[in-house]
Design a protein around this motif. Structure first.
Motif, mmCIF file in Angstrom:
data_model
loop_
_atom_site.group_PDB
_atom_site.id
_atom_site.type_symbol
_atom_site.label_atom_id
_atom_site.label_comp_id
_atom_site.label_asym_id
_atom_site.label_seq_id
_atom_site.Cartn_x
_atom_site.Cartn_y
_atom_site.Cartn_z
ATOM 1 N N ALA A 76 0.848 -1.199 0.000
ATOM 2 C CA ALA A 76 0.000 0.000 0.000
ATOM 3 C C ALA A 76 0.879 1.242 0.000
ATOM 4 C CB ALA A 76 -0.905 0.004 1.224
ATOM 5 N N GLY A 77 0.494 2.203 -0.793
ATOM 6 C CA GLY A 77 1.222 3.455 -0.848
ATOM 7 C C GLY A 77 0.811 4.394 0.276
ATOM 8 N N PHE A 78 1.615 5.407 0.500
ATOM 9 C CA PHE A 78 1.323 6.391 1.536
ATOM 10 C C PHE A 78 0.017 7.103 1.217
ATOM 11 C CE2 PHE A 78 1.630 10.715 3.235
ATOM 12 C CZ PHE A 78 1.764 10.409 4.581
ATOM 13 N N GLY A 79 -0.871 7.164 2.190
ATOM 14 C CA GLY A 79 -2.121 7.885 2.029
ATOM 15 C C GLY A 79 -3.219 7.119 1.311
ATOM 16 N N GLU A 80 -2.968 5.881 0.899
ATOM 17 C CA GLU A 80 -3.998 5.107 0.229
ATOM 18 C C GLU A 80 -5.009 4.605 1.252
ATOM 19 O OE1 GLU A 80 -2.196 1.946 -1.938
ATOM 20 O OE2 GLU A 80 -1.590 3.241 -3.577
ATOM 21 N N PRO A 81 -6.274 4.513 0.863
ATOM 22 C CA PRO A 81 -7.269 4.011 1.804
ATOM 23 C C PRO A 81 -7.049 2.531 2.088
ATOM 24 C CG PRO A 81 -8.233 4.297 -0.366
ATOM 25 C CD PRO A 81 -6.840 4.862 -0.425
ATOM 26 N N LYS A 82 -7.506 2.093 3.251
ATOM 27 C CA LYS A 82 -7.351 0.689 3.618
ATOM 28 C C LYS A 82 -8.262 -0.157 2.741
ATOM 29 C CE LYS A 82 -7.428 -2.525 7.380
ATOM 30 N NZ LYS A 82 -8.180 -3.568 7.502
ATOM 31 N N THR A 83 -7.686 -1.108 2.084
ATOM 32 C CA THR A 83 -8.458 -2.056 1.293
ATOM 33 C C THR A 83 -8.069 -3.454 1.717
ATOM 34 O OG1 THR A 83 -6.801 -1.960 -0.455
ATOM 35 C CG2 THR A 83 -8.727 -0.583 -0.733
ATOM 36 N N ILE A 84 -9.000 -4.362 1.588
ATOM 37 C CA ILE A 84 -8.736 -5.763 1.852
ATOM 38 C C ILE A 84 -8.490 -6.402 0.499
ATOM 39 C CG2 ILE A 84 -9.652 -7.908 2.802
ATOM 40 C CD1 ILE A 84 -11.642 -6.102 4.389
ATOM 41 N N VAL A 85 -7.360 -7.053 0.346
ATOM 42 C CA VAL A 85 -7.041 -7.719 -0.906
ATOM 43 C C VAL A 85 -7.079 -9.215 -0.643
ATOM 44 C CG1 VAL A 85 -5.330 -8.053 -2.706
ATOM 45 C CG2 VAL A 85 -5.613 -5.802 -1.659
ATOM 46 N N GLN A 86 -7.827 -9.908 -1.470
ATOM 47 C CA GLN A 86 -7.918 -11.360 -1.352
ATOM 48 C C GLN A 86 -7.823 -11.935 -2.751
ATOM 49 O OE1 GLN A 86 -10.795 -13.235 1.401
ATOM 50 N NE2 GLN A 86 -11.768 -14.009 -0.445
ATOM 51 N N VAL A 87 -6.967 -12.915 -2.942
ATOM 52 C CA VAL A 87 -6.811 -13.567 -4.233
ATOM 53 C C VAL A 87 -7.552 -14.893 -4.179
ATOM 54 C CG1 VAL A 87 -5.158 -14.535 -5.866
ATOM 55 C CG2 VAL A 87 -4.601 -12.436 -4.645
ATOM 56 N N VAL A 88 -8.324 -15.166 -5.222
ATOM 57 C CA VAL A 88 -9.082 -16.412 -5.312
ATOM 58 C C VAL A 88 -8.462 -17.264 -6.405
ATOM 59 C CG1 VAL A 88 -11.340 -17.437 -5.763
ATOM 60 C CG2 VAL A 88 -11.179 -15.250 -4.572
ATOM 61 N N SER A 89 -8.095 -18.491 -6.048
ATOM 62 C CA SER A 89 -7.505 -19.389 -7.041
ATOM 63 C C SER A 89 -8.601 -20.080 -7.838
ATOM 64 C CB SER A 89 -6.604 -20.418 -6.350
ATOM 65 O OG SER A 89 -7.381 -21.249 -5.534
ATOM 66 N N GLY A 90 -8.211 -20.782 -8.872
ATOM 67 C CA GLY A 90 -9.168 -21.447 -9.753
ATOM 68 C C GLY A 90 -10.002 -22.509 -9.070
ATOM 69 N N ASP A 91 -9.520 -23.064 -7.960
ATOM 70 C CA ASP A 91 -10.319 -24.061 -7.239
ATOM 71 C C ASP A 91 -11.235 -23.411 -6.204
ATOM 72 O OD1 ASP A 91 -8.601 -23.335 -5.196
ATOM 73 O OD2 ASP A 91 -7.762 -25.335 -4.898
ATOM 74 N N GLY A 92 -11.214 -22.087 -6.105
ATOM 75 C CA GLY A 92 -12.100 -21.366 -5.195
ATOM 76 C C GLY A 92 -11.514 -21.081 -3.832
ATOM 77 N N SER A 93 -10.290 -21.511 -3.596
ATOM 78 C CA SER A 93 -9.693 -21.256 -2.281
ATOM 79 C C SER A 93 -9.103 -19.851 -2.247
ATOM 80 C CB SER A 93 -8.630 -22.302 -1.957
ATOM 81 O OG SER A 93 -7.613 -22.268 -2.925
ATOM 82 N N PRO A 94 -9.383 -19.099 -1.178
ATOM 83 C CA PRO A 94 -8.871 -17.730 -1.090
ATOM 84 C C PRO A 94 -7.480 -17.683 -0.476
ATOM 85 C CG PRO A 94 -10.396 -18.146 0.698
ATOM 86 C CD PRO A 94 -10.347 -19.398 -0.125
ATOM 87 N N VAL A 95 -6.689 -16.733 -0.935
ATOM 88 C CA VAL A 95 -5.408 -16.404 -0.310
ATOM 89 C C VAL A 95 -5.608 -15.030 0.276
ATOM 90 C CG1 VAL A 95 -2.943 -16.050 -0.652
ATOM 91 C CG2 VAL A 95 -4.154 -17.757 -2.026
ATOM 92 N N ARG A 96 -5.543 -14.940 1.602
ATOM 93 C CA ARG A 96 -5.889 -13.715 2.303
ATOM 94 C C ARG A 96 -4.677 -12.849 2.573
ATOM 95 N NH1 ARG A 96 -8.700 -15.542 7.357
ATOM 96 N NH2 ARG A 96 -8.875 -13.324 7.655
#
Length: 161
Positions: A76-96
Protein backbone atom coordinates in the motif's frame (compact mmCIF):
# COMPACT_ATOMS: atom_id res chain seq x y z
CA UNK A 1 -64.58 15.92 1.59
CA UNK A 2 -66.85 17.31 4.29
CA UNK A 3 -64.04 19.02 6.19
CA UNK A 4 -62.62 20.68 3.07
CA UNK A 5 -66.01 22.09 2.11
CA UNK A 6 -66.13 23.86 5.47
CA UNK A 7 -62.84 25.69 4.69
CA UNK A 8 -62.77 28.98 2.90
CA UNK A 9 -61.44 29.16 -0.65
CA UNK A 10 -58.30 30.94 0.62
CA UNK A 11 -57.64 28.13 3.17
CA UNK A 12 -58.11 25.44 0.50
CA UNK A 13 -55.64 27.22 -1.81
CA UNK A 14 -53.11 27.51 1.06
CA UNK A 15 -53.55 23.81 1.91
CA UNK A 16 -53.09 22.78 -1.74
CA UNK A 17 -50.00 24.97 -2.09
CA UNK A 18 -48.42 23.63 1.10
CA UNK A 19 -49.11 20.06 -0.06
CA UNK A 20 -47.48 20.78 -3.42
CA UNK A 21 -44.42 22.29 -1.72
CA UNK A 22 -44.12 19.29 0.62
CA UNK A 23 -44.35 16.90 -2.33
CA UNK A 24 -41.72 18.88 -4.25
CA UNK A 25 -39.34 18.84 -1.25
CA UNK A 26 -39.73 15.06 -0.81
CA UNK A 27 -39.23 14.45 -4.54
CA UNK A 28 -36.16 16.71 -4.66
CA UNK A 29 -34.69 14.96 -1.60
CA UNK A 30 -35.07 11.54 -3.24
CA UNK A 31 -33.49 12.77 -6.47
CA UNK A 32 -30.55 14.37 -4.62
CA UNK A 33 -30.04 11.19 -2.56
CA UNK A 34 -29.69 9.03 -5.67
CA UNK A 35 -27.48 11.57 -7.47
CA UNK A 36 -25.08 11.87 -4.51
CA UNK A 37 -25.13 8.10 -3.96
CA UNK A 38 -24.22 7.54 -7.61
CA UNK A 39 -21.41 10.08 -7.44
CA UNK A 40 -19.96 8.56 -4.26
CA UNK A 41 -20.19 5.07 -5.75
CA UNK A 42 -18.39 6.27 -8.89
CA UNK A 43 -15.58 7.76 -6.77
CA UNK A 44 -15.31 4.53 -4.79
CA UNK A 45 -15.22 2.46 -7.97
CA UNK A 46 -12.48 4.70 -9.38
CA UNK A 47 -10.37 4.25 -6.24
CA UNK A 48 -10.83 0.46 -6.34
CA UNK A 49 -9.83 0.40 -10.01
CA UNK A 50 -6.76 2.54 -9.27
CA UNK A 51 -5.74 0.21 -6.44
CA UNK A 52 -6.21 -2.82 -8.69
CA UNK A 53 -4.12 -1.19 -11.41
CA UNK A 54 -1.26 -0.63 -8.95
CA UNK A 55 -1.48 -4.22 -7.72
CA UNK A 56 -1.54 -5.58 -11.28
CA UNK A 57 1.49 -3.49 -12.19
CA UNK A 58 3.56 -4.04 -9.04
CA UNK A 59 2.34 -7.51 -8.11
CA UNK A 60 1.56 -9.14 -4.80
CA UNK A 61 4.14 -10.72 -2.52
CA UNK A 62 3.36 -14.13 -1.04
CA UNK A 63 4.60 -14.91 2.46
CA UNK A 64 4.34 -18.13 4.46
CA UNK A 65 1.98 -18.04 7.41
CA UNK A 66 0.77 -20.22 10.25
CA UNK A 67 -0.29 -23.74 9.37
CA UNK A 68 1.64 -23.70 6.12
CA UNK A 69 -0.83 -21.33 4.49
CA UNK A 70 0.38 -18.60 2.22
CA UNK A 71 -0.69 -15.01 2.64
CA UNK A 72 -0.41 -12.03 0.35
CA UNK A 73 1.25 -8.77 1.29
CA UNK A 74 -0.04 -5.99 -0.94
CA UNK A 75 2.18 -2.94 -1.00
CA UNK A 76 0.00 0.00 0.00
CA UNK A 77 1.22 3.46 -0.85
CA UNK A 78 1.32 6.39 1.54
CA UNK A 79 -2.12 7.89 2.03
CA UNK A 80 -4.00 5.11 0.23
CA UNK A 81 -7.27 4.01 1.80
CA UNK A 82 -7.35 0.69 3.62
CA UNK A 83 -8.46 -2.06 1.29
CA UNK A 84 -8.74 -5.76 1.85
CA UNK A 85 -7.04 -7.72 -0.91
CA UNK A 86 -7.92 -11.36 -1.35
CA UNK A 87 -6.81 -13.57 -4.23
CA UNK A 88 -9.08 -16.41 -5.31
CA UNK A 89 -7.51 -19.39 -7.04
CA UNK A 90 -9.17 -21.45 -9.75
CA UNK A 91 -10.32 -24.06 -7.24
CA UNK A 92 -12.10 -21.37 -5.20
CA UNK A 93 -9.69 -21.26 -2.28
CA UNK A 94 -8.87 -17.73 -1.09
CA UNK A 95 -5.41 -16.40 -0.31
CA UNK A 96 -5.89 -13.71 2.30
CA UNK A 97 -3.92 -10.66 3.25
CA UNK A 98 -1.35 -11.06 6.02
CA UNK A 99 -2.02 -7.45 7.02
CA UNK A 100 -5.69 -8.05 7.76
CA UNK A 101 -5.86 -7.45 11.50
CA UNK A 102 -9.65 -7.66 11.67
CA UNK A 103 -9.74 -11.29 10.49
CA UNK A 104 -12.08 -10.37 7.66
CA UNK A 105 -12.66 -13.15 5.20
CA UNK A 106 -14.61 -12.25 2.11
CA UNK A 107 -17.12 -14.78 0.83
CA UNK A 108 -16.06 -16.52 -2.37
CA UNK A 109 -18.97 -16.44 -4.78
CA UNK A 110 -19.45 -18.74 -7.75
CA UNK A 111 -18.90 -15.74 -10.06
CA UNK A 112 -15.47 -15.24 -8.44
CA UNK A 113 -14.49 -18.85 -9.08
CA UNK A 114 -15.71 -18.65 -12.69
CA UNK A 115 -13.67 -15.48 -13.19
CA UNK A 116 -10.63 -17.17 -11.61
CA UNK A 117 -10.91 -20.08 -14.03
CA UNK A 118 -11.39 -17.81 -17.03
CA UNK A 119 -8.39 -16.91 -19.15
CA UNK A 120 -10.01 -13.67 -20.35
CA UNK A 121 -9.32 -10.27 -18.82
CA UNK A 122 -12.46 -9.25 -16.97
CA UNK A 123 -13.67 -7.38 -13.91
CA UNK A 124 -16.86 -7.21 -11.87
CA UNK A 125 -18.33 -5.12 -9.05
CA UNK A 126 -20.77 -6.25 -6.42
CA UNK A 127 -21.93 -5.32 -2.93
CA UNK A 128 -21.86 -7.63 0.09
CA UNK A 129 -22.05 -7.54 3.88
CA UNK A 130 -19.29 -9.05 6.03
CA UNK A 131 -19.55 -8.87 9.83
CA UNK A 132 -22.37 -6.31 9.51
CA UNK A 133 -20.19 -4.00 7.39
CA UNK A 134 -21.32 -3.17 3.86
CA UNK A 135 -18.54 -3.65 1.30
CA UNK A 136 -18.15 -2.79 -2.35
CA UNK A 137 -16.13 -5.57 -3.99
CA UNK A 138 -14.19 -5.21 -7.23
CA UNK A 139 -13.08 -8.52 -8.71
CA UNK A 140 -10.45 -8.27 -11.42
CA UNK A 141 -8.55 -10.84 -13.43
CA UNK A 142 -4.85 -10.65 -14.08
CA UNK A 143 -3.09 -12.00 -10.99
CA UNK A 144 -1.05 -15.08 -11.64
CA UNK A 145 -0.97 -17.59 -8.80
CA UNK A 146 -0.44 -20.76 -10.81
CA UNK A 147 -2.15 -19.24 -13.89
CA UNK A 148 -5.69 -19.14 -12.43
CA UNK A 149 -6.19 -16.48 -9.80
CA UNK A 150 -8.18 -13.29 -9.48
CA UNK A 151 -7.96 -10.52 -6.94
CA UNK A 152 -10.98 -9.22 -5.08
CA UNK A 153 -10.59 -5.74 -3.68
CA UNK A 154 -13.37 -4.54 -1.39
CA UNK A 155 -13.77 -1.19 0.27
CA UNK A 156 -16.00 -0.40 3.24
CA UNK A 157 -19.17 1.52 2.50
CA UNK A 158 -21.72 3.10 4.73
CA UNK A 159 -24.62 0.85 5.60
CA UNK A 160 -27.76 1.62 3.68
CA UNK A 161 -26.11 2.55 0.41
Amino acid sequence: MGRLSNLSFRARIALAASGAVALAVVLASVIVFFLVRGELRAQLDESLEARATVLLREGINLVPGPGGRQYIVPQAGFGEPKTIVQVVSGDGSPVRSALDVNDVQLPVLQNDVELARSLEADSRYYDTDVNDVHLRVFTVSGFDLRRASRARIPSPRLRGE
